[in-house]
Motif scaffolding. Structure first.
Motif: not given
Length: 392
Positions: A228, A293, A379-380, A382, A385
């Motif tokens: 991730h 996604d 980054n996305r 966590l 996510a």
């Protein structure tokens, strides 16, 4: 068990202009009892790194320490390390019992009774007691693998090294052995370094994974972090199957542009590209999103997917190919705006070739990379996510 440290370890084969740099300044600190997986494509230097730890290859530069002691100059027999090879390396003229005893006979002063006790105990642990009097030629691949593991375990070393030990097994047995190895390592609590090119093994087995490419260490992280929050485009593309989607874009006032494709950024994502420099063709940012996604809605069905998608991040597309995998379908898409993407959807969803769909690319799920360096700039999270996963 013991802590294993690789400090700026480098390996160069040959000398002068014709030399080959196989491992370049690799540093990893492996904790007591940790299961670390070295993963990367063929030729990335992972097996060479393992062989340097074992003493089978000399170190050009750097230092390796086991339990705080420098072991660079020690030969393989002097290092309290046991190695399991890809080829099993069993002696064909010896029985299983003799194969498992051999290392103890050569490297310890244990009595015959003590060696027999260790062999019997380990064979029971691995469920191969009934095989002790057979020779390797009469064993299946899985049985040979257990014997190779047993030969290492009886030595009770400070660390185990495993070089692609499951690669010669069929898919079903490989999956079974992955589980057994994890259980075994948990029971023994011995520091273990495991080499593989198989990302599934890396993701499912390692406490942490160390990703190598062209001899250079790209990232050391837990499997979840590497998936991730990849450190760079290489890690993002190597970890995950199907691979992450990538689009090379120019950034224009907070909007990513690739031909007719336009993707507005906001918040942290927009701020992250402020210092990214343009390349010669003007494309300065690589946009990334994982297939799971990508939200796929059949036109007008109103079906929701992972993440929230607004109109600015939704695109008309045509389904080119659908690959049914049972639990999921891998859908290859061509956006009207030009780019092609891969998405994964539930295996029970009926999506057909040539159908028209709407594709959503949720802002909470995207990754951004500096195109010149490949480094991740966004980054996305966590948390996002986990939220998206719970929403499905």
């Amino acid at each position: 068990m013991a802590r294993l440290e690789l400090d700026s370890v480098t390996k160069r084969f040959g000398e002068g202009d014709g030399s080959v740099l196989a491992v370049d300044d690799v540093s990893v600190d492996i904790a007591d009892g940790e299961f670390l997986v070295l993963v990367g494509p063929s030729g990335c230097g992972k097996s060479t790194t393992l062989r340097m730890v074992a003493g089978l290859e000399t170190i050009t530069d750097g230092e390796i320490r086991l339990a705080g002691e420098r072991i660079n100059e020690q030969g393989p027999a002097e290092r309290d390390i046991a190695m399991v090879f890809q080829s099993y390396a069993l002696y064909p003229h010896m029985t299983v019992r003799e194969n498992m005893r051999f290392g103890l006979e050569e490297s310890t002063d244990l009595s015959d009774a003590e060696m027999d006790d260790r062999v019997e105990s380990t064979a029971s642990m691995l469920d191969i007691t009934e095989l002790l009097d057979r020779k390797p030629g009469a064993l299946s691949g899985g049985q040979r693998q257990r014997v190779a593991l047993g030969r290492a375990i009886v030595r009770e070393p400070e660390a185990f090294l495993m070089d692609e030990p499951l690669s010669n097994l069929d898919a079903k047995l490989r999956s079974q052995m992955r589980t057994e190895l994890q259980q075994l390592q948990n029971d023994l609590d011995t520091t273990t370094v495991y080499v593989t090119h198989d990302q599934t093994e890396a993701m499912t087995m390692g406490d942490r994974i160390a990703i190598l490419d062209a001899g250079e260490l790209q990232q050391v992280a837990t499997p979840l972090e590497a998936y991730h929050r990849p450190a760079n485009r290489f890690v993002a593309g190597f970890i995950g199957e199907p691979s992450m989607n990538f689009l090379d874009c120019a950034s224009e006032d907070g909007v990513l542009v690739d031909g007719e494709f336009r993707y507005p950024l906001s918040g942290d994502a927009a701020d992250s590209i402020g210092d990214v420099g343009a390349t010669a063709d003007g494309a300065d940012v690589t946009f990334g999103i994982r297939p799971e996604d990508v939200v796929v809605r059949e036109t007008g069905d109103g079906e929701a997917g992972a993440g929230s998608v607004d109109d600015a991040h939704a695109f008309a597309a045509t389904v080119e190919v659908v690959e049914p995998m049972g639990d999921e379908n891998v859908v290859h898409l061509a956006l009207d705006a030009g780019p092609k993407l891969v998405a994964t959807v539930n295996g029970l969803r009926r999506i057909t070739d040539e159908s028209r769909v709407e594709v959503g690319l949720p802002a909470s799920a995207i990754h951004l990379f500096d195109r010149a360096s490949g480094d991740a700039v966004h980054n996305r999270s966590l948390a996002d996510a986990e939220l998206d996963a719970n929403r499905v």
